[in-house]
Design a protein around this motif. Structure first.
Motif, PDB file in Angstrom:
ATOM      1  N   LEU A 156      -1.302   4.189  14.758  1.00 52.84           N
ATOM      2  CA  LEU A 156      -1.774   5.574  14.605  1.00 52.84           C
ATOM      3  C   LEU A 156      -1.204   6.198  13.337  1.00 52.84           C
ATOM      4  N   GLY A 157      -2.065   6.819  12.555  1.00 53.14           N
ATOM      5  CA  GLY A 157      -1.638   7.356  11.256  1.00 53.14           C
ATOM      6  C   GLY A 157      -1.452   6.191  10.311  1.00 53.14           C
ATOM      7  N   SER A 158      -2.505   5.374  10.201  1.00 49.25           N
ATOM      8  CA  SER A 158      -2.365   4.050   9.565  1.00 49.25           C
ATOM      9  C   SER A 158      -2.552   4.039   8.052  1.00 49.25           C
ATOM     10  N   ALA A 159      -3.207   5.075   7.498  1.00 51.29           N
ATOM     11  CA  ALA A 159      -3.541   5.042   6.061  1.00 51.29           C
ATOM     12  C   ALA A 159      -2.302   5.292   5.189  1.00 51.29           C
ATOM     13  N   PRO A 160      -2.178   4.669   4.048  1.00 43.41           N
ATOM     14  CA  PRO A 160      -3.154   3.776   3.400  1.00 43.41           C
ATOM     15  C   PRO A 160      -3.173   2.344   3.940  1.00 43.41           C
ATOM     16  N   GLY A 161      -2.291   1.988   4.859  1.00 38.65           N
ATOM     17  CA  GLY A 161      -2.481   0.693   5.524  1.00 38.65           C
ATOM     18  C   GLY A 161      -1.343  -0.303   5.442  1.00 38.65           C
ATOM     19  N   SER A 162      -0.180   0.116   4.941  1.00 37.00           N
ATOM     20  CA  SER A 162       0.869  -0.904   4.772  1.00 37.00           C
ATOM     21  C   SER A 162       1.400  -1.423   6.115  1.00 37.00           C
ATOM     22  N   TRP A 163       1.454  -0.575   7.136  1.00 41.88           N
ATOM     23  CA  TRP A 163       1.937  -1.051   8.447  1.00 41.88           C
ATOM     24  C   TRP A 163       0.925  -2.031   9.074  1.00 41.88           C
ATOM     25  N   SER A 164      -0.365  -1.673   8.992  1.00 43.25           N
ATOM     26  CA  SER A 164      -1.389  -2.550   9.579  1.00 43.25           C
ATOM     27  C   SER A 164      -1.372  -3.913   8.889  1.00 43.25           C
ATOM     28  N   CYS A 190      -5.976   3.922  13.259  1.00 45.09           N
ATOM     29  CA  CYS A 190      -6.685   5.204  13.178  1.00 45.09           C
ATOM     30  C   CYS A 190      -5.978   6.134  12.210  1.00 45.09           C
ATOM     31  N   ASP A 191      -6.762   6.818  11.408  1.00 48.21           N
ATOM     32  CA  ASP A 191      -6.191   7.853  10.530  1.00 48.21           C
ATOM     33  C   ASP A 191      -7.274   8.881  10.223  1.00 48.21           C
ATOM     34  N   ILE A 192      -6.810  10.072   9.948  1.00 53.30           N
ATOM     35  CA  ILE A 192      -7.720  11.159   9.573  1.00 53.30           C
ATOM     36  C   ILE A 192      -8.286  10.884   8.171  1.00 53.30           C
ATOM     37  N   ASN A 193      -7.530  10.158   7.356  1.00 55.25           N
ATOM     38  CA  ASN A 193      -7.974   9.771   6.010  1.00 55.25           C
ATOM     39  C   ASN A 193      -8.636   8.397   6.043  1.00 55.25           C
ATOM     40  N   THR A 194      -9.324   8.086   4.929  1.00 61.30           N
ATOM     41  CA  THR A 194      -9.937   6.754   4.886  1.00 61.30           C
ATOM     42  C   THR A 194      -8.884   5.709   4.585  1.00 61.30           C
ATOM     43  N   ARG A 238       0.811  -1.227   0.000  1.00 63.00           N
ATOM     44  CA  ARG A 238       0.000   0.000   0.000  1.00 63.00           C
ATOM     45  C   ARG A 238       0.840   1.271   0.000  1.00 63.00           C
ATOM     46  N   SER A 239       2.061   1.198   0.532  1.00 63.41           N
ATOM     47  CA  SER A 239       2.924   2.385   0.484  1.00 63.41           C
ATOM     48  C   SER A 239       4.372   1.993   0.737  1.00 63.41           C
ATOM     49  N   ARG A 240       5.288   2.926   0.450  1.00 65.90           N
ATOM     50  CA  ARG A 240       6.711   2.652   0.660  1.00 65.90           C
ATOM     51  C   ARG A 240       7.053   2.577   2.150  1.00 65.90           C
ATOM     52  N   GLY A 287     -10.608   9.399  11.791  1.00 68.37           N
ATOM     53  CA  GLY A 287     -10.795  10.661  12.502  1.00 68.37           C
ATOM     54  C   GLY A 287      -9.479  11.282  12.906  1.00 68.37           C
ATOM     55  N   ASN A 288      -9.594  12.519  13.357  1.00 65.72           N
ATOM     56  CA  ASN A 288      -8.416  13.273  13.766  1.00 65.72           C
ATOM     57  C   ASN A 288      -8.084  12.951  15.219  1.00 65.72           C
ATOM     58  N   ILE A 289      -6.926  12.400  15.415  1.00 66.53           N
ATOM     59  CA  ILE A 289      -6.509  11.967  16.751  1.00 66.53           C
ATOM     60  C   ILE A 289      -6.391  13.148  17.715  1.00 66.53           C
ATOM     61  N   LEU A 290      -6.258  14.354  17.154  1.00 65.06           N
ATOM     62  CA  LEU A 290      -6.140  15.535  18.022  1.00 65.06           C
ATOM     63  C   LEU A 290      -7.498  15.902  18.641  1.00 65.06           C
ATOM     64  N   SER A 345       3.248   4.621  15.836  1.00 66.95           N
ATOM     65  CA  SER A 345       2.732   5.828  15.197  1.00 66.95           C
ATOM     66  C   SER A 345       3.661   6.270  14.069  1.00 66.95           C
ATOM     67  N   ASP A 346       3.081   6.301  12.871  1.00 66.71           N
ATOM     68  CA  ASP A 346       3.798   6.812  11.702  1.00 66.71           C
ATOM     69  C   ASP A 346       3.167   8.151  11.307  1.00 66.71           C
ATOM     70  N   MET A 347       2.464   8.774  12.272  1.00 70.80           N
ATOM     71  CA  MET A 347       1.740  10.007  11.948  1.00 70.80           C
ATOM     72  C   MET A 347       2.694  11.114  11.537  1.00 70.80           C
ATOM     73  N   SER A 348       2.254  11.826  10.526  1.00 63.69           N
ATOM     74  CA  SER A 348       3.060  12.913   9.993  1.00 63.69           C
ATOM     75  C   SER A 348       2.131  14.056   9.620  1.00 63.69           C
ATOM     76  N   PRO A 349       2.497  15.288   9.983  1.00 63.14           N
ATOM     77  CA  PRO A 349       1.631  16.403   9.576  1.00 63.14           C
ATOM     78  C   PRO A 349       1.796  16.647   8.081  1.00 63.14           C
TER      79      PRO A 349
HETATM   80  C1  LIG Z   1       3.263   8.491   6.440  1.00 66.00           C
HETATM   81  S1  LIG Z   1       1.543   8.325   6.487  1.00 66.00           S
HETATM   82  C2  LIG Z   1       1.336   6.760   7.266  1.00 66.00           C
HETATM   83  C3  LIG Z   1       1.615   5.581   6.372  1.00 66.00           C
HETATM   84  C4  LIG Z   1       1.185   4.278   7.020  1.00 66.00           C
HETATM   85  N1  LIG Z   1       2.013   3.955   8.161  1.00 66.00           N
HETATM   86  C5  LIG Z   1       1.261   3.128   6.069  1.00 66.00           C
HETATM   87  O1  LIG Z   1       2.073   2.241   6.289  1.00 66.00           O
HETATM   88  O2  LIG Z   1       0.485   3.076   5.117  1.00 66.00           O
HETATM   89  C6  LIG Z   1       1.120   9.418   7.787  1.00 66.00           C
HETATM   90  C7  LIG Z   1      -0.347   9.409   8.126  1.00 66.00           C
HETATM   91  O3  LIG Z   1      -0.573  10.193   9.295  1.00 66.00           O
HETATM   92  C8  LIG Z   1      -1.918  10.625   9.221  1.00 66.00           C
HETATM   93  N2  LIG Z   1      -2.198  11.702  10.177  1.00 66.00           N
HETATM   94  C9  LIG Z   1      -1.586  12.904  10.252  1.00 66.00           C
HETATM   95  N3  LIG Z   1      -2.142  13.656  11.221  1.00 66.00           N
HETATM   96  C10 LIG Z   1      -3.123  12.898  11.783  1.00 66.00           C
HETATM   97  C11 LIG Z   1      -4.056  13.132  12.818  1.00 66.00           C
HETATM   98  N4  LIG Z   1      -4.101  14.299  13.474  1.00 66.00           N
HETATM   99  N5  LIG Z   1      -4.930  12.147  13.147  1.00 66.00           N
HETATM  100  C12 LIG Z   1      -4.901  10.972  12.469  1.00 66.00           C
HETATM  101  N6  LIG Z   1      -4.031  10.703  11.473  1.00 66.00           N
HETATM  102  C13 LIG Z   1      -3.164  11.642  11.123  1.00 66.00           C
HETATM  103  C14 LIG Z   1      -2.034  11.088   7.769  1.00 66.00           C
HETATM  104  O4  LIG Z   1      -3.374  11.173   7.359  1.00 66.00           O
HETATM  105  C15 LIG Z   1      -1.225  10.009   7.035  1.00 66.00           C
HETATM  106  O5  LIG Z   1      -2.072   9.022   6.489  1.00 66.00           O
END
Ligand SMILES: C[S@@+](CC[C@H](N)C(=O)[O-])C[C@H]1O[C@@H](n2cnc3c(N)ncnc32)[C@H](O)[C@@H]1O
Length: 208
Positions: free
Chosen positions: A57-65, A81-85, A31-33, A97-100, A122-126
């Motif tokens: 946390l910050g799971s989308a698009p889902g490669s870690w999960s 959990c992720d702010i994106n689908t 799903r991602s690099r 949803g937004n973890i904040l 957590s791979d969350m990134s702004p």
């Molecule tokens: C580098 S990507 C994660 C890639 C993921 N680990 C994977 O393997 O596919 C970072 C993610 O952090 C999520 N993110 C950033 N801020 C967030 C927040 N406040 N709440 C939830 N997710 C957040 C982004 O939407 C993004 O999908």
């Protein structure tokens, strides 16, 4: 209407076009690099085992999960959990949803109930602007939230793996983690770009 790209998004597109890990991810249907970063860390530090419970946390698009559930198997659980689908992964419970936001934070805690959590990752990134004085504090806020979730949910001896950008506040964060975990390692996986400030802190053996 033709979509206009900003200078930084053109740079991102060019870099991605050449990137070996992006190509490899595509070829291998990942799903991602980001998959390669976790793989690298797991190979070195053996993060996953069968039957464990994980928060991603910050799971989308889902490669870690996806990586984790393949090792953990049916007896374990992943709450992502992720702010994106994120398109569904069998065995993974996903919360969008937004973890904040307090509401999402509470939903994660409710979902866990009395489960023992072995690993919070957590791979969350702004959204990156390229301006360190904006990106670094945002990354730290997300990392601190991951730490808070870890404090509330990890079982004794559990692990936190958290991405954070190096810069102002990084050392304080590291010291804080040192109070709560017996072992702290800083990882820079091969797939993490050299020019990027991101590193992963692996905090193990939670003191509870
Ligand atoms: C580098 S990507 C994660 C890639 C993921 N680990 C994977 O393997 O596919 C970072 C993610 O952090 C999520 N993110 C950033 N801020 C967030 C927040 N406040 N709440 C939830 N997710 C957040 C982004 O939407 C993004 O999908």
């Amino acid at each position: 209407m033709k979509k206009k790209h900003s200078y930084s998004s053109i740079r991102w597109l060019k870099r991605n076009f050449k990137d070996h890990f992006v190509k490899s991810a595509r070829l291998n249907n990942l799903r991602s690099r980001a998959w390669f970063k976790l793989h690298d860390i797991h190979l070195k530090y053996c993060l996953f085992y069968r039957g464990m419970n994980v928060i991603d946390l910050g799971s989308a698009p889902g490669s870690w999960s996806k990586y984790a559930i393949n090792i953990i198997g049916r007896n374990g659980h992943i709450i992502s959990c992720d702010i994106n689908t994120m398109s569904p992964i069998p065995g993974v419970y996903f919360l969008q949803g937004n973890i904040l936001k307090e509401e999402i934070f509470s939903k994660i805690l409710n979902r866990i109930k009395n489960k023992k959590i072995h690993l919070v990752m957590s791979d969350m990134s702004p959204n990156i602007t390229g301006i360190p004085s904006i990106d670094i504090p945002k990354s730290l806020t997300l990392a601190k939230l991951a730490m808070k979730i870890a404090m509330l949910t990890l079982y004794q001896k559990g692990t936190l793996l958290v991405k954070v950008f190096q810069g102002l506040g990084f050392l304080d964060f590291l010291n804080k983690l040192g109070f709560f975990f017996n072992t702290i390692k800083i990882c820079k996986p091969n797939a993490s770009r050299n020019h990027s400030r991101e590193v992963f802190i692996l905090a193990r053996d939670f003191k509870k």
